[in-house]
Design a protein around this motif. Structure first.
Motif, PDB file in Angstrom:
ATOM      1  N   GLY A 103     -59.412  20.179  10.426  1.00 32.13           N
ATOM      2  CA  GLY A 103     -57.991  20.454  10.284  1.00 32.13           C
ATOM      3  C   GLY A 103     -57.493  20.362   8.858  1.00 32.13           C
ATOM      4  O   GLY A 103     -56.401  20.854   8.539  1.00 32.13           O
ATOM      5  N   GLY A 104     -58.288  19.755   7.993  1.00 35.96           N
ATOM      6  CA  GLY A 104     -57.880  19.615   6.593  1.00 35.96           C
ATOM      7  C   GLY A 104     -58.084  20.866   5.772  1.00 35.96           C
ATOM      8  O   GLY A 104     -57.666  20.922   4.614  1.00 35.96           O
ATOM      9  N   THR A 105     -58.715  21.873   6.349  1.00 31.23           N
ATOM     10  CA  THR A 105     -58.882  23.141   5.649  1.00 31.23           C
ATOM     11  C   THR A 105     -57.913  24.163   6.248  1.00 31.23           C
ATOM     12  O   THR A 105     -57.609  24.104   7.435  1.00 31.23           O
ATOM     13  CB  THR A 105     -60.322  23.678   5.792  1.00 31.23           C
ATOM     14  OG1 THR A 105     -60.524  24.098   7.139  1.00 31.23           O
ATOM     15  CG2 THR A 105     -61.341  22.615   5.438  1.00 31.23           C
ATOM     16  N   PRO A 106     -57.454  25.109   5.460  1.00 32.16           N
ATOM     17  CA  PRO A 106     -56.527  26.122   5.986  1.00 32.16           C
ATOM     18  C   PRO A 106     -57.233  27.277   6.689  1.00 32.16           C
ATOM     19  O   PRO A 106     -56.574  28.135   7.275  1.00 32.16           O
ATOM     20  CB  PRO A 106     -55.824  26.616   4.713  1.00 32.16           C
ATOM     21  CG  PRO A 106     -56.862  26.462   3.645  1.00 32.16           C
ATOM     22  CD  PRO A 106     -57.649  25.232   4.005  1.00 32.16           C
ATOM     23  N   ALA A 107     -58.558  27.301   6.646  1.00 25.16           N
ATOM     24  CA  ALA A 107     -59.317  28.456   7.136  1.00 25.16           C
ATOM     25  C   ALA A 107     -59.223  28.626   8.645  1.00 25.16           C
ATOM     26  O   ALA A 107     -59.294  27.659   9.404  1.00 25.16           O
ATOM     27  CB  ALA A 107     -60.786  28.318   6.730  1.00 25.16           C
ATOM     28  N   LYS A 108     -59.069  29.876   9.059  1.00 29.78           N
ATOM     29  CA  LYS A 108     -59.077  30.219  10.478  1.00 29.78           C
ATOM     30  C   LYS A 108     -60.219  31.165  10.823  1.00 29.78           C
ATOM     31  O   LYS A 108     -60.438  31.484  11.991  1.00 29.78           O
ATOM     32  CB  LYS A 108     -57.746  30.859  10.866  1.00 29.78           C
ATOM     33  CG  LYS A 108     -56.557  29.907  10.730  1.00 29.78           C
ATOM     34  CD  LYS A 108     -55.260  30.583  11.148  1.00 29.78           C
ATOM     35  CE  LYS A 108     -54.082  29.628  11.013  1.00 29.78           C
ATOM     36  NZ  LYS A 108     -52.785  30.266  11.392  1.00 29.78           N
ATOM     37  N   THR A 156     -68.316  14.574  14.262  1.00 28.01           N
ATOM     38  CA  THR A 156     -66.993  15.057  14.661  1.00 28.01           C
ATOM     39  C   THR A 156     -65.904  14.085  14.237  1.00 28.01           C
ATOM     40  O   THR A 156     -64.814  14.495  13.816  1.00 28.01           O
ATOM     41  CB  THR A 156     -66.946  15.268  16.185  1.00 28.01           C
ATOM     42  OG1 THR A 156     -67.983  16.182  16.562  1.00 28.01           O
ATOM     43  CG2 THR A 156     -65.607  15.837  16.614  1.00 28.01           C
ATOM     44  N   ALA A 157     -66.199  12.782  14.326  1.00 24.97           N
ATOM     45  CA  ALA A 157     -65.227  11.774  13.893  1.00 24.97           C
ATOM     46  C   ALA A 157     -64.882  11.955  12.419  1.00 24.97           C
ATOM     47  O   ALA A 157     -63.713  11.851  12.017  1.00 24.97           O
ATOM     48  CB  ALA A 157     -65.772  10.367  14.151  1.00 24.97           C
ATOM     49  N   ASP A 158     -65.882  12.248  11.598  1.00 27.12           N
ATOM     50  CA  ASP A 158     -65.628  12.474  10.172  1.00 27.12           C
ATOM     51  C   ASP A 158     -64.861  13.773   9.944  1.00 27.12           C
ATOM     52  O   ASP A 158     -64.057  13.868   9.012  1.00 27.12           O
ATOM     53  CB  ASP A 158     -66.945  12.499   9.395  1.00 27.12           C
ATOM     54  CG  ASP A 158     -67.410  11.096   8.993  1.00 27.12           C
ATOM     55  OD1 ASP A 158     -66.712  10.123   9.347  1.00 27.12           O
ATOM     56  OD2 ASP A 158     -68.468  10.983   8.349  1.00 27.12           O
ATOM     57  N   MET A 159     -65.090  14.764  10.784  1.00 24.91           N
ATOM     58  CA  MET A 159     -64.318  16.003  10.668  1.00 24.91           C
ATOM     59  C   MET A 159     -62.852  15.759  11.027  1.00 24.91           C
ATOM     60  O   MET A 159     -61.940  16.240  10.357  1.00 24.91           O
ATOM     61  CB  MET A 159     -64.911  17.090  11.563  1.00 24.91           C
ATOM     62  CG  MET A 159     -66.245  17.627  11.098  1.00 24.91           C
ATOM     63  SD  MET A 159     -66.906  18.897  12.213  1.00 24.91           S
ATOM     64  CE  MET A 159     -65.690  20.204  12.005  1.00 24.91           C
ATOM     65  N   LEU A 160     -62.637  14.983  12.085  1.00 24.37           N
ATOM     66  CA  LEU A 160     -61.256  14.686  12.493  1.00 24.37           C
ATOM     67  C   LEU A 160     -60.532  13.860  11.437  1.00 24.37           C
ATOM     68  O   LEU A 160     -59.312  13.944  11.298  1.00 24.37           O
ATOM     69  CB  LEU A 160     -61.262  13.946  13.833  1.00 24.37           C
ATOM     70  CG  LEU A 160     -61.801  14.742  15.029  1.00 24.37           C
ATOM     71  CD1 LEU A 160     -61.844  13.871  16.281  1.00 24.37           C
ATOM     72  CD2 LEU A 160     -60.964  15.989  15.277  1.00 24.37           C
ATOM     73  N   GLY A 161     -61.290  13.056  10.684  1.00 22.51           N
ATOM     74  CA  GLY A 161     -60.704  12.270   9.604  1.00 22.51           C
ATOM     75  C   GLY A 161     -60.708  12.995   8.274  1.00 22.51           C
ATOM     76  O   GLY A 161     -60.381  12.404   7.243  1.00 22.51           O
ATOM     77  N   ASN A 162     -61.110  14.277   8.292  1.00 22.84           N
ATOM     78  CA  ASN A 162     -61.159  15.101   7.086  1.00 22.84           C
ATOM     79  C   ASN A 162     -62.076  14.516   6.010  1.00 22.84           C
ATOM     80  O   ASN A 162     -61.846  14.709   4.811  1.00 22.84           O
ATOM     81  CB  ASN A 162     -59.748  15.328   6.528  1.00 22.84           C
ATOM     82  CG  ASN A 162     -58.897  16.177   7.452  1.00 22.84           C
ATOM     83  OD1 ASN A 162     -59.357  17.166   8.007  1.00 22.84           O
ATOM     84  ND2 ASN A 162     -57.645  15.769   7.633  1.00 22.84           N
ATOM     85  N   GLN A 163     -63.121  13.819   6.462  1.00 23.57           N
ATOM     86  CA  GLN A 163     -64.119  13.330   5.518  1.00 23.57           C
ATOM     87  C   GLN A 163     -65.091  14.443   5.138  1.00 23.57           C
ATOM     88  O   GLN A 163     -65.668  14.418   4.045  1.00 23.57           O
ATOM     89  CB  GLN A 163     -64.891  12.158   6.143  1.00 23.57           C
ATOM     90  CG  GLN A 163     -64.023  10.978   6.529  1.00 23.57           C
ATOM     91  CD  GLN A 163     -63.278  10.408   5.345  1.00 23.57           C
ATOM     92  OE1 GLN A 163     -63.881  10.096   4.307  1.00 23.57           O
ATOM     93  NE2 GLN A 163     -61.963  10.265   5.480  1.00 23.57           N
ATOM     94  N   ILE A 164     -65.296  15.377   6.041  1.00 24.29           N
ATOM     95  CA  ILE A 164     -66.054  16.585   5.743  1.00 24.29           C
ATOM     96  C   ILE A 164     -65.231  17.765   6.235  1.00 24.29           C
ATOM     97  O   ILE A 164     -64.453  17.644   7.186  1.00 24.29           O
ATOM     98  CB  ILE A 164     -67.453  16.591   6.381  1.00 24.29           C
ATOM     99  CG1 ILE A 164     -67.364  16.373   7.904  1.00 24.29           C
ATOM    100  CG2 ILE A 164     -68.359  15.559   5.733  1.00 24.29           C
ATOM    101  CD1 ILE A 164     -68.688  16.524   8.619  1.00 24.29           C
ATOM    102  N   SER A 165     -65.389  18.896   5.590  1.00 21.58           N
ATOM    103  CA  SER A 165     -64.523  20.038   5.886  1.00 21.58           C
ATOM    104  C   SER A 165     -65.071  20.969   6.948  1.00 21.58           C
ATOM    105  O   SER A 165     -64.348  21.822   7.456  1.00 21.58           O
ATOM    106  CB  SER A 165     -64.266  20.836   4.601  1.00 21.58           C
ATOM    107  OG  SER A 165     -65.492  21.248   4.020  1.00 21.58           O
ATOM    108  N   ALA A 166     -66.332  20.816   7.315  1.00 17.32           N
ATOM    109  CA  ALA A 166     -66.928  21.718   8.304  1.00 17.32           C
ATOM    110  C   ALA A 166     -68.131  21.057   8.956  1.00 17.32           C
ATOM    111  O   ALA A 166     -68.709  20.100   8.417  1.00 17.32           O
ATOM    112  CB  ALA A 166     -67.338  23.042   7.658  1.00 17.32           C
ATOM    113  N   GLY A 167     -68.504  21.559  10.115  1.00 20.60           N
ATOM    114  CA  GLY A 167     -69.668  21.045  10.816  1.00 20.60           C
ATOM    115  C   GLY A 167     -70.235  22.106  11.738  1.00 20.60           C
ATOM    116  O   GLY A 167     -69.537  23.050  12.133  1.00 20.60           O
TER     117      GLY A 167
END
Length: 330
Positions: A138-143, A198-209
């Motif tokens: 969610g921290g990236t604007p990409a769709k 996924t937890a790190d993605m939800l926390g915006n620690q990584i931008s993609a997975g």
């Protein structure tokens, strides 16, 4: 006094041997009926594979008449669980619910997996296929994947990290393919399963997975991550607006990963048949099929022989991809 001729003696021995084998098979079935079945899962509680195993286990206990206990042996991409299966008695009390990584990929990418699926395991039945997907946080604007690539180029200096559930997994190979196609410097960040990734993605620690549809689908529906590309020949029913990697110009990504159940080699065939029949009944239950479909699976029962063929074909396809990539076993 009655004397046995050589022919009579031979027939008697054959009859005794047949009765012994039949008794052994019946004993195996009786054991399976009276003793809890342990269903090994190679990933942590809360991950997609765990949710699938618990959904099936709850219903299988009613069909089999014994408790079906899900046991998480997380770590090393399912390697720990696979080694536990190899060490288990071949009596039907211990089975392994796994997707493709532990069976088809892991033995090709590590020097000493500690097991050989072809000689140590026997497929019991398949029950679903699924798709790996690329999702952005969610921290990236990409769709879309193009917007993600543009964001990496303009906001990250052409570099980014993409999470993967395990090292030397199909998601890791996909990361390399994304970097090569779009000429960006993306590195994989291996996790111990999809749940912490996924937890790190939800926390915006990584931008993609990159992981499976079951790993991402609920957060995708909630708008917390956005799935932007999916593996396979066709778009997924749950993701009709998300293009396939094949549509985006990636070659050789049409085969779907699988889910199935495996037993130690030497498990009596009647025990395998009984579990397979129970699994087939469970998959036909509307509530089970709906639950698994909601998790992102394409549900379809495959009997032992058919499933064994799928595993063999899929393994060979990825063997060619892995070899062509120049990857050296870890």
């Amino acid at each position: 006094m009655v004397f046995s001729t050589p022919r009579v003696s031979t027939l008697r021995h054959a009859l005794v041997a047949s009765l012994f084998l039949a008794a052994a098979s019946l004993s195996g079935i009786a054991q399976a009926q009276g003793t809890p079945i342990k269903l090994l899962v190679g990933f942590p509680a809360g991950a997609g594979t765990d949710a699938i195993a618990r959904t099936l286990g709850e219903k299988l206990k009613d069909e089999l008449g014994v408790p079906v206990v899900v046991e998480n042996r997380a770590g090393a991409g399912g390697q720990i669980a696979a080694q536990a299966l190899k060490a288990a008695p071949a009596d039907g009390h211990t089975l392994f619910l796994s997707h493709d990584h532990s069976i088809s990929i892991l033995p090709q990418v590590v020097k000493s997996a500690g097991f050989n699926p072809a000689s140590d395991f026997v497929p019991v039945a398949g029950f679903a296929t699924f798709a790996n997907v690329l999702a952005v946080s969610g921290g990236t604007p990409a769709k879309t994947i193009d917007e993600y690539v543009k964001w990496v180029r303009t906001q990250r200096g052409g570099k980014d990290t993409i999470g993967v559930p395990a090292p030397a997994s199909i998601p890791e190979f996909l990361v390399k393919m994304i970097g090569d196609k779009y000429k960006i410097d993306v590195q994989s960040a291996p996790y111990r399963g999809s749940a912490p990734m996924t937890a790190d993605m939800l926390g915006n620690q990584i931008s993609a997975g990159i992981a499976s549809v079951p790993d991402f689908i609920e957060n995708h529906k909630a708008g917390k991550v956005r799935i932007v590309a999916v593996i396979g020949a066709k778009r997924q029913p749950l993701l009709p607006n998300v293009p396939t990697f094949s549509e985006l110009g990636f070659p050789n990504l049409d085969d779907y990963p699988y889910y199935g159940v495996f037993a130690p080699v030497g498990t009596p065939q009647p025990v395998i048949d009984r579990f397979g029949a129970a699994l087939q009944k469970v998959l036909a239950m509307p509530d089970v099929k709906q639950k698994l479909t909601t998790l992102g699976l394409n549900v379809a029962y495959e009997p032992q022989g058919q499933f064994a063929g799928r595993v063999r074909t899929y393994t060979q396809a990825w063997e060619r991809i892995i070899q062509a990539s120049g990857f050296k076993p870890l």
